[in-house]
Design an enzyme around this catalytic site. Structure first.
Site, PDB file in Angstrom:
ATOM      1  N   LYS B  75      30.646  39.411  19.738  1.00 52.86           N
ATOM      2  CA  LYS B  75      30.019  40.732  19.655  1.00 52.86           C
ATOM      3  C   LYS B  75      30.633  41.455  18.462  1.00 52.86           C
ATOM      4  CE  LYS B  75      29.273  44.710  22.801  1.00 52.86           C
ATOM      5  NZ  LYS B  75      29.604  45.228  24.145  1.00 52.86           N
ATOM      6  N   SER B 150      25.526  46.630  26.753  1.00 52.29           N
ATOM      7  CA  SER B 150      25.460  46.711  25.305  1.00 52.29           C
ATOM      8  C   SER B 150      25.634  45.383  24.580  1.00 52.29           C
ATOM      9  CB  SER B 150      26.529  47.679  24.815  1.00 52.29           C
ATOM     10  OG  SER B 150      27.815  47.162  25.091  1.00 52.29           O
ATOM     11  N   SER B 174      28.495  46.117  30.482  1.00 49.48           N
ATOM     12  CA  SER B 174      27.932  45.616  29.221  1.00 49.48           C
ATOM     13  C   SER B 174      28.014  44.110  29.014  1.00 49.48           C
ATOM     14  CB  SER B 174      28.592  46.314  28.029  1.00 49.48           C
ATOM     15  OG  SER B 174      28.072  47.606  27.877  1.00 49.48           O
TER      16      SER B 174
END
Lengths: 96, 481
Positions: B75, B150, B174
């Site tokens: 990420k 997210s 997330s």
């Protein structure tokens, strides 16, 4: 809970954000809705309940004080938006 | 022909038997990314030449670890020295970190191969990846739907078969929610189990890094590789790491699975409830004892979270001032420079949360909001302590619905309410895993298991038993050119 556009502008100022009139109009009802939702915490009796700031109960974590190399000046300045090669440059802080 | 990547275990076995070389897998992963990512949009950066150079350097080495030669994605809020890390924000659009996150360094030390950096909601604030300043990420199962967030890019990259595993971060769900939406396994470890050093901070008392994988066993491999104390993160736990892998297949006979009797059901899709109920039956058939537990304060979790997390964020994001790194907008005075930099650099959701946090912490409101939220956090944690006297893991849905359409949750509060099942574990610092438990309207849904603090071992064991006995394989999504 009603958060007015004036409150929005004041909070924005505290957070160093410049919000436009348009943004303030949009944000005021949104922030009101979110803060109103949070009002439900007022329903519960929380007298004498200690606050939790952290889920681990670690206190004052120390490490041995051994010097080690940090970033070089060049590395530290690499991401700076404006520098003279030795220091970071910013707009004047003091009126002279 | 469509190229996809197999599991971590399959890649590792093939490399260990010397049937393939690390560069073969890097090449294949690049082909998969090239073949699918125009549709999906999972990656923000892939430096192909660098990837191949790194992989070739391993070709003559001997496989010495489960991560050896295994391609993965990170990420883009996890710092990679020398490689751009943006947090999907304009304010960090050209930021090249001078140091690497500990999780990344550990994977490098174990000879895994980084393929690229994945998309996210700006600064990990969101539940759909729609708040990225750069691009949309689409759900591989249905391109009209969000991948969740997210960590939507990492979830989608694993779901589509572009990489065998990816890391994400989980502050209020997330990792687990996008894993559920994309039909993969997502694990949020106990707070402190995995170092946060080099993770761009959102809410420091809640953030935790964890893996996305295609199955539970792979999640155990990755967790094993990234866990442990780190002197660079004073909130990482100075505790030994269990062996997550060896006994993952042990029987769950006699383990107690808690079903929450008083969970909120607002907006819960009946199909999701049905899939989770079925999953509980599978666990019972596997020999687990199903018990009822109560988490009376979890209905206040979303309200608590949306005071605590923005409060911490407003403080953490104060560092983006245009001085030492990141974007700077011109201003006559220092103050004007700060305000313009932050106004141009941050997206609307980030500003919204900074403002909620600033408001909740401001003089006159602190006791009414922030302090009360911290007190509620104590009650939420106590609920779990009591529940775990009666059971070993707690089962709920991961999210109330399958993946929604782009733009469908445009009201911020509606979007926040989507996280009602995942947030309590963050507030209490507990580990949670989402495992696919079926399809609803053709879209994946997940079951969430929450475990005792630092008991990822039992969590993985139960999740693995379910996966083995659930009686179906998740269908691979069809992503075509």
């Amino acid at each position: 809970m009603n958060i007015t556009e004036d409150v929005v502008k004041n909070v924005a100022k505290l957070a160093r954000l410049a919000v436009s009139e348009e943004d303030a109009q949009k944000l005021a009802p949104e922030l009101s809705e979110i803060i109103s939702y949070a009002q439900q915490l007022q329903e519960v009796d929380l007298t004498d309940v200690p606050p939790t700031s952290h889920s681990l109960s670690l206190v004052n974590v120390m490490r041995p004080d051994i010097p080690s190399a940090g970033l070089t000046r060049e590395e530290a300045l690499k991401n700076a938006p404006d520098s003279d090669g030795a220091e970071i440059r910013v707009p004047a802080v003091l009126d002279v | 022909m469509k190229v996809t990547m197999p599991t971590v275990k399959e890649v590792y076995n093939s490399l260990w038997r010397r049937e393939t070389k690390p560069s073969d897998w890097a090449q294949r992963s690049l082909l998969a990314i090239r073949g699918m990512d125009k549709q999906i949009g999972a990656f923000l950066t892939v430096e192909e030449d660098q990837v191949m150079a790194n992989a070739r350097r391993l070709d003559d080495a001997k496989s010495n670890h489960r991560m050896f030669g295994v391609p993965f994605a990170l990420k883009d809020n996890i710092c990679t020295a020398g490689q751009k890390t943006t947090a999907a924000s304009r304010i960090l659009e050209n930021y090249i970190p001078p140091y690497s996150a500990t999780v990344y360094q550990r994977l490098l030390d174990q000879s895994a191969v980084l393929m690229g950096k994945t998309n996210l909601d700006e600064f990990a604030m969101g539940s759909s990846t729609e708040n990225s300043a750069y691009q949309k990420t689409r759900n591989p199962y249905n391109l009209e739907r969000v991948p969740g967030g997210s960590s939507g890019g990492s979830a989608a990259a694993v779901a589509a078969g572009m990489v065998p595993f990816a890391l994400g971060s989980d502050t209020g769900g997330s990792i687990r929610q996008p894993a559920a939406y994309c039909g993969v396994v997502g694990l949020k470890p106990t707070y402190g189990r995995v170092s946060r050093y080099g993770l761009i901070a959102f809410a420091s008392s809640l953030d935790q890094i964890g893996p996305f994988t295609r199955n539970v066993e792979d999640a155990a491999f990755v967790l094993q590789a990234i866990s442990g104390h780190d002197p660079m993160d004073s909130t990482s736990a100075p505790m030994d790491v269990d062996d997550y892998v060896t006994h993952i297949g042990d029987s769950i006979k006699g383990l107690r699975v808690g079903v929450v009797t008083d969970a909120a059901t607002d907006g819960l899709h009946p199909g999701v409830q049905e899939a989770v109920d079925k999953a509980v039956q599978v666990l019972a058939q596997a020999g687990a004892e199903v018990v009822e537990v109560s988490l009376p304060h979890s209905v206040y979790a979303v309200a608590t979270y949306y005071l605590v997390a923005p409060a911490e964020a407003s403080s953490n994001l104060a560092r983006y001032d245009g001085v030492r790194y990141g974007r700077r907008a011109a201003g006559e005075s220092l103050l004007e420079m700060y305000e313009r930099t932050r106004s141009e650099g941050f997206g609307l959701e980030v500003k919204r949360r900074i403002m909620i946090g600033t408001y909740a912490l401001s003089s006159g409101y602190y006791d009414a909001y922030y302090l009360r939220a911290q007190q509620m956090r104590t009650l939420i944690r106590r609920d779990y302590d009591e529940a775990f006297e009666r059971c070993d893991v707690i089962v709920t849905p991961t999210a109330p619905t399958p993946a929604f359409r782009f733009g469908e949750n445009s009201d911020p509060l509606e979007m926040y309410l989507n996280d009602l099942y995942t947030i309590p574990a963050n507030l209490a610092g507990l580990p949670g895993i989402s495992v696919p438990c079926g399809l609803v309207d053709g879209l994946p849904v997940g079951m969430q298991l929450v475990g005792k603090a630092f008991d990822e071992k039992t969590l993985l064991q139960v999740a693995h038993a379910y996966e083995k006995l659930r009686g179906f394989e998740m269908p691979q999504p069809e992503v075509t050119l």
